[in-house]
Design a protein around this motif. Sequence first.
Motif, PDB file in Angstrom:
ATOM      1  N   THR A 203     154.307  -3.145  19.924  1.00  0.00           N
ATOM      2  CA  THR A 203     153.647  -3.392  21.207  1.00  0.00           C
ATOM      3  C   THR A 203     153.506  -2.166  22.087  1.00  0.00           C
TER       4      THR A 203
ATOM      5  N   THR B 181     152.170   0.949  23.765  1.00  0.00           N
ATOM      6  CA  THR B 181     150.871   1.637  23.873  1.00  0.00           C
ATOM      7  C   THR B 181     150.943   2.634  25.020  1.00  0.00           C
ATOM      8  N   ASP B 182     149.956   3.504  25.049  1.00  0.00           N
ATOM      9  CA  ASP B 182     149.828   4.462  26.150  1.00  0.00           C
ATOM     10  C   ASP B 182     148.357   4.773  26.327  1.00  0.00           C
ATOM     11  N   ARG B 183     147.995   5.133  27.553  1.00  0.00           N
ATOM     12  CA  ARG B 183     146.596   5.454  27.821  1.00  0.00           C
ATOM     13  C   ARG B 183     146.526   6.419  29.004  1.00  0.00           C
TER      14      ARG B 183
ATOM     15  N   TYR C 284     156.312   9.908  19.744  1.00  0.00           N
ATOM     16  CA  TYR C 284     155.111  10.073  20.569  1.00  0.00           C
ATOM     17  C   TYR C 284     155.541  10.538  21.958  1.00  0.00           C
TER      18      TYR C 284
ATOM     19  N   GLU D  99     144.541   7.285  23.852  1.00  0.00           N
ATOM     20  CA  GLU D  99     145.373   6.089  23.752  1.00  0.00           C
ATOM     21  C   GLU D  99     146.296   6.205  22.542  1.00  0.00           C
ATOM     22  N   PHE D 100     147.490   5.647  22.662  1.00  0.00           N
ATOM     23  CA  PHE D 100     148.352   5.488  21.487  1.00  0.00           C
ATOM     24  C   PHE D 100     148.152   4.069  20.964  1.00  0.00           C
ATOM     25  N   VAL D 101     147.727   3.962  19.685  1.00  0.00           N
ATOM     26  CA  VAL D 101     147.463   2.665  19.064  1.00  0.00           C
ATOM     27  C   VAL D 101     148.580   2.410  18.051  1.00  0.00           C
ATOM     28  N   PRO D 102     149.416   1.388  18.244  1.00  0.00           N
ATOM     29  CA  PRO D 102     150.551   1.161  17.348  1.00  0.00           C
ATOM     30  C   PRO D 102     150.132   0.452  16.060  1.00  0.00           C
TER      31      PRO D 102
ATOM     32  N   GLY E  62     152.282   4.933  14.813  1.00  0.00           N
ATOM     33  CA  GLY E  62     150.943   4.704  15.350  1.00  0.00           C
ATOM     34  C   GLY E  62     150.094   5.966  15.306  1.00  0.00           C
TER      35      GLY E  62
ATOM     36  N   THR F 169     158.047   3.654  17.392  1.00  0.00           N
ATOM     37  CA  THR F 169     156.789   3.000  17.017  1.00  0.00           C
ATOM     38  C   THR F 169     155.910   3.959  16.217  1.00  0.00           C
TER      39      THR F 169
END
Length: 1013
Positions: free
Chosen positions: A422, A424-426, A350, A414-417, A400, A398
């Motif tokens: 854990t 994430t990114d937004r 990602y 958003e990155f949803v794993p 996701g 990760t």
Amino acid sequence: MQISLPPGRGRRRTSAFAAAATTGLVAAALLTAGSSASARSKPDLTTMPAPEPAAQITQLSERGTTTGRTAIGGVGGQARAAAPQTVCQQGAKWLRLRFTDLSLRGRDTVTVSGVAGGTFTFTGRHWPGKAFHTRAFAGECVQISPSLTDPASSYRIDAYQSGSQSLAAANVIVAAAGDICGTACNQTDDVVAAINPTAVITAGDNAYDSGTLSEFNNNYHPHWGKFNNLVRPSPGNHEYRTSGAAGYFDYYNGHGVETGARDQGYYSFDVGDWHFISLNSNVSVSASSPQVTWLRNDLAANTKPCTAAYWHHPRFSSGDHGDNSGMGALYSALYDAKTDLIINGHDHHYERFAPARPDGTRDDANGVRQFVIGTGGRALYSATTSSAGPSEVFNNNTFGVGKMTLTATGYTVEFVPVAGRTFTDRVTGTCRKASTSPDFGVTTDPTAVTVKQGNSASTSVRVSSSGGFSAATALSVSGLPAGVTATLSPASVTPPANGSATSTLTLTASSSAAVGTSTATISATSGAVTRTANLQVTVTGGNTVFADDFESDGGWTVNPAGTDTATSGRFERGNPDQTVSTHSNQIKQLGTTTSGVNCLVTGAAAGSAYGANDLDGGVTSIRSSAVALPSGASTMAFAYSVGHGDNSGPDDYLRVRVVDGSTVTTVFEKVGAAAEVEAIWQNATVDLSAYAGRTVRIQVEAADAGTASLFEAQVDDLEITSAGTGQADFAVTANPTAVIIPQGQKNYTTVNVASINGFGSAVDLNVTGAPAGVQTQWQSDPVTPPAGGSVSSQLMINTTATTATGTFDLTVTGTAGALSHAVTVRVTVTSAGAGGFADDFESDRGWTVNPAGTDTATSGRFERGNPDQTVSTHSNQVKQLGTTTSGVNCLVTGAAAGSAYGANDLDGGVTSIRSPQIVVPAGTARLTFAYSVGHGDNSGPDDYLRVRVVDGSTVTTVFEKVGAAAEVEAIWQNATVDLSAYAGRTVRIQVEAADAGTASLFEAQVDDLSVTN
């Protein structure tokens, strides 16, 4: 024919072929196409989608979106300028229109504005040849302002979407990932399900290892196949390990998933107010390639404020494969069009990049933000490289899915794993072409005004705020016709933030203002920003010579020459049902009018099958009462609609003709063609100056001639105006112009004196030509018509027992000073013992529908026709006979059979039809006829069939059959009535039927009526 009707008590005309349901809108409606007044039409509002055109850009919508049907549009080169049109949904926070046709030539445009702000001007480059949905416009109404000068230009809007949330709050959610199955796609599918997206996009390498059909079925389908109703894929290099990516196309196409053509693999679609483009980086992507050419054309055609694209190989990547300069042509085309987001895969990690130019230079103002989301389930890559792109976030440990929450103005990605991870990114951003700054829009209501010379008319100008705008806004008007001035009160308004403020625009036309239709521009200016709206302004002559909106009986005569051949869809004045063809998904008969509820229509009822209840069998015609045209210029204007199927041809037509004595001239014509043509209200103007000073009638005709075809026609709001340049004058007419009188009896005709060009003086009436034994007497003499109006006087013609039998002409003359006009009344004197009448209804004998103008029936009105048999499956009884007692025609309460219980029967009140004059024979006279009455058990004693005798002003019921709470089957029966009390008198026979009181199923028929001694 026999039609079985389903059981039930409801009485509504409904069918798969007809859709006429309406719900509440602002003023209960929408604007109709081409209307010269701002009447609001009746759309079909439903939460079900409108019929889908064959070629269109797919639109996926926000949850809770409501779909409505409408039918508006226009064509270029019309005799009258196109008025702006308005679509409204009460309480909506936004609306989005669907164009089924946008064919614009040259500089022609169609501008759409939201009442709460936002404007977009459509041109010929926007989706030529395809149906599409516009961006959403804020507010509960949008205004459509066409500027069409080329006759080849046209547009049509058949549907709209609306939402109850503001545009800032309304969103769609898109799930995105590439490099999927893989070992961990049994985890990422749970992430997608939890996201609950509107759409799912894939960035290639969807099924490992070679994208065979077997791998799709065994690896991909058990996990991500559950999203096939949402997915919009793109292919990766692993799909092309199978020749031509056959497994990819076979799998997705086999599940009804859009992929683009097999030799291309690229396509586009819309989600909310975002335009998405799926590209194929496994075929040529050079600057001159067909794909890049297609991409640039697609971007130019796009009308959405936000754009995203996705494909497999990234332009920038800090992963194992690194940057790919070969994707530069795709990136450049997207950058040039101010695209917002790019999603790629290929590298199994990602990564989020800052907005950048094609060379990787950061560009926060105009750059494209790119993501690599190769985390859909295939083993992650640990290797890294440096990238020319401005990388902001990187993660390669990760699995996701990307979650894209999209509004009309921006995005949150958003990155949803997967479960147990854990990272994430937004990030949020604003769309490059979306307006989020304070703004305002301007609209008018009504959007078209008509003002007579020497008079005034007004419209309301509304300035609506968006984005918190609240500042003084100056209003002005330009483009008015010569001789017309404008006053705005107030001339400046300040709308509250996200609210609106109004001003009244009054237009005043001088007595010499230029007659015609033009488009004025309303400008609203605040600081350096100006927004505009169009207003159609029509200036008419100082005098209305004739006008009919068809809301009441204006004295039109069906089949005036007795030569009509149509077997169904005969012209009538009625409230039309909307009819949608399931063959073409087009509206063929509009359920709207340009004002009020009625118009002239070729059969008001909707059909139950393709072509049912349309015009069939030949010609139908309807003729106006006499119209006295003044000297000088006169203009006839009217609204019309023609809809037909591709089985139509040039033998089919709608014509408007002028009847001048024995000369009948066609002044307007629209012919059929072998094409699907959708019904739409349009305007026409005809110069009648050639008939100055003459008394004429207007005849409207339609024909389904040659090979049988689907053909519907409608006419509304017909008006004849004079330029006001002729001298004050008057016209004299008589009704009837021929009377029959037995010796020793009397009869009457009504003489009408109509004002022309403001005439308002006394007119002396005189009669000449009466032979010995004939006396005449006026009800009123002289008479004085009001300026612009008319007045009538009844003329009694009396004979003696010794008056000579035969025919003679009376000349009725009106004189006012040097002005004199005359009309001829033909009188036939018969012997005292003569008389009688017989009608088998096989030809038109001069019966008049709704003779007193008081009928209230909304359907099933009396007509002379060939009846369809109708069988109720509720009672298995025949309610309307498909037979007659002789020939093929009878009098019937609506000849057509219904498609549902009680459809096309008598509804809404009373219907009546009156015979021509009948001289009752001397001695023992009798009336005989056949009749049939059929009704359901929801009928009652308020329902009836009556036969009445009209003797001067006295109307007497001589026969009656009433309803009851029982199932009664139709059957022909005979009746005889003694008319000896009327021996030697001139009377008329009136047949009436009623569905009064509680609505019920009621049908009536009459045949073979005669008066004998």
